[in-house]
Design an enzyme around this catalytic site. Structure first.
Site, PDB file in Angstrom:
ATOM      1  NE  ARG A 242     -13.996 -14.169 -18.619  1.00 16.93           N
ATOM      2  CZ  ARG A 242     -13.383 -13.109 -19.149  1.00 16.93           C
ATOM      3  NH1 ARG A 242     -12.123 -13.195 -19.562  1.00 16.93           N
ATOM      4  NH2 ARG A 242     -13.998 -11.949 -19.250  1.00 16.93           N
ATOM      5  CD  GLU A 271      -8.596 -14.712 -13.645  1.00 20.83           C
ATOM      6  OE1 GLU A 271      -8.789 -13.494 -13.496  1.00 20.83           O
ATOM      7  OE2 GLU A 271      -8.546 -15.256 -14.754  1.00 20.83           O
ATOM      8  CG  HIS A 289      -7.505 -11.712 -16.482  1.00 13.48           C
ATOM      9  ND1 HIS A 289      -8.667 -12.257 -16.020  1.00 13.48           N
ATOM     10  CD2 HIS A 289      -7.811 -11.254 -17.726  1.00 13.48           C
ATOM     11  CE1 HIS A 289      -9.620 -12.142 -16.933  1.00 13.48           C
ATOM     12  NE2 HIS A 289      -9.119 -11.522 -17.984  1.00 13.48           N
TER      13      HIS A 289
HETATM   14  C1  DGY Z   1     -12.372  -9.147 -20.777  1.00 14.55           C
HETATM   15  O1  DGY Z   1     -12.525  -7.977 -21.133  1.00 14.55           O
HETATM   16  O2  DGY Z   1     -13.275  -9.966 -20.797  1.00 14.55           O
HETATM   17  C2  DGY Z   1     -10.999  -9.536 -20.358  1.00 14.55           C
HETATM   18  O3  DGY Z   1     -10.915 -10.754 -19.806  1.00 14.55           O
HETATM   19  C3  DGY Z   1     -10.371  -8.449 -19.513  1.00 14.55           C
HETATM   20  O4  DGY Z   1      -9.870  -7.575 -20.424  1.00 14.55           O
END
Ligand code: DGY
Length: 323
Positions: A242, A271, A289
Site C-alpha cells: 500500500r 492514488e 497498481h
Molecule cells: C488488493 O487486492 O488489495 C490489491 O491491492 C489489488 O489487487
C-alpha cells in the site's frame, strides 16, 4: 423468491458480471466511472449487497447514511484499508475480501519490480524508445546483480512467502524477514529464511527490501526518512503493498540524494496521483497498481466475491469474512 439486489462499484471482468447477472438482481457499472460518496450512499440505501473495490473510500461518513439497507460489503480485493471496519461493525455490516487468489500474481509483480529496478529495465526501455541507444558497450547501463543477494521482507504473509519462494528457488537469494506474526517453522525452514527482530535489522542487512504489510493507521509512513537512512546505499525498496506505508517525500529525497540505489513502486499514497518528482527520476520504476492484474486472477477475485455473497444470502458464514 426475489433475487438479492447487488450494486457493483466498477467494471468487472465479463465472466464475473455474467455470473452476477445469473444469481443476483445486479446493477453493474458499464462505464467504469468511479462512484462518488453520494452514489455509494445511495447504493447502501437501495441494495442488499454493495461491492466496492480497493479504490473506493468506504469511510465512516459514507457508512453513516440513514436508512441503510445493505447487509454485506463484498469487496473486490484482498486489502481492506479502504473500508472503515469499525463503522461497518457498528452498523452490523458483514465485510468480505478476496484473499489467496491473487497471491501468485502479486508476488510475480513484486519480483518484476525488483528485477526491473535492479537491472534498470524501465530506464533501458525508455532509452531504446527514445532512439538514444548507440549500441553495446562494456559500461552501458550497468545495474545491480540480483542472484545471490539478500531479500528483506517486511511482513511475511501469503504474498511475501510467495515472493520469497521465487527469490530463493529462482534467484538463490537469502531471505530475511520480520513479522509480528511469523509463519510456521516449516515455511521458514523450506526457504532457509531467517527471522529478524525488527524492521531496522532487515533494513540494515537487505540488498532488496520488499514491503508486504497492510495499509492503514498502524503502518502509515512506516518507511520514513530515518528508516530509509538505515538501508544500504546500494539497496532497493520495492512496494507492492500500500502506498501510505512509505513517506513518499522522504523516499524522493532518499532517491535524489543517493541514500538508496532505487525503488520499484506499484502503489502510491493518494492514488492515482503520483508525486511529480518521481515521474522524472530514472532510479525508480513506476507501475499503476497492477499487482493482481492478470485476467485469470481478476476473474478469480470476482468469483470469490460471488462465492462470499452466495454464502451470505444462503445464511452461511462467508469464507472470507473480515468483520
Ligand atoms: C488488493 O487486492 O488489495 C490489491 O491491492 C489489488 O489487487
Amino acid at each position: 423468491m426475489s433475487k438479492p439486489k447487488v450494486i457493483v462499484s466498477r467494471k468487472w471482468p465479463e465472466e464475473v458480471e455474467s455470473r452476477m447477472q445469473e444469481l443476483f438482481d445486479v446493477q453493474l457499472n458499464e462505464t467504469d466511472t468511479p462512484m462518488t460518496a453520494a452514489q455509494m450512499q445511495a447504493a447502501l440505501q437501495s441494495a442488499d449487497a454493495f461491492c466496492p473495490t480497493v479504490s473506493d473510500n468506504v469511510s465512516a461518513e459514507v457508512l453513516s447514511v440513514h436508512n441503510l439497507k445493505t447487509r454485506i460489503i463484498g469487496s473486490y480485493g484482498v486489502g481492506f484499508n479502504h473500508i472503515d471496519l469499525d463503522a461497518a461493525k457498528a452498523h452490523a455490516l458483514a465485510v468480505t475480501n478476496t484473499p489467496a487468489v491473487l497471491t501468485d500474481c502479486t508476488a510475480d509483480l513484486a519480483m518484476t519490480l525488483l528485477l526491473m529496478s535492479a537491472r534498470r529495465a524501465g530506464e533501458g526501455e525508455r532509452h531504446v524508445r527514445n532512439k538514444e541507444w548507440r549500441g553495446w558497450r562494456p559500461t552501458h547501463m550497468m545495474g545491480a546483480k540480483v542472484t545471490g543477494k539478500t531479500l528483506g521482507l517486511i511482513g511475511m504473509g501469503r504474498i511475501a512467502r510467495a515472493m520469497a519462494r521465487r527469490a530463493f528457488h529462482g534467484f538463490g537469494m537469502k531471505i530475511i524477514f520480520t513479522d509480528p506474526y511469523p509463519p510456521p517453522a516449516e515455511v521458514v525452514d523450506s526457504l532457509q529464511a531467517e527471522a529478524r527482530a525488527s524492521i531496522e535489522e532487515v533494513l540494515r542487512e537487505a540488498d532488496f527490501v520488499s514491503l508486504h504489510c497492510p495499509g492503514g493507521k498502524e503502518t502509515w509512513h512506516l518507511i520514513n526518512a530515518e528508516r530509509l537512512a538505515l538501508m544500504k546505499p546500494g539497496a532497493f525498496l520495492i512496494n507492492s503493498a500500500r502506498g501510505d506505508v512509505i513517506d513518499q517525500t522522504a523516499l524522493i529525497e532518499a532517491l535524489d540524494q543517493g541514500v538508496i540505489a532505487g525503488a520499484g513502486l506499484d502503489v502510491y499514497e493518494g492514488e492515482p496521483a503520483v508525486p511529480a518528482p518521481l515521474l522524472t527520476m530514472q532510479n525508480v520504476v513506476l507501475l499503476p497498481h497492477l499487482g493482481s492484474a492478470s485476467r485469470e486472477t481478476r476473474v478469480a477475485m470476482g468469483m470469490r466475491v460471488v462465492e462470499n455473497l452466495q454464502a451470505f444470502f444462503n445464511g452461511e458464514e462467508p469464507r472470507d469474512r473480515v468483520v
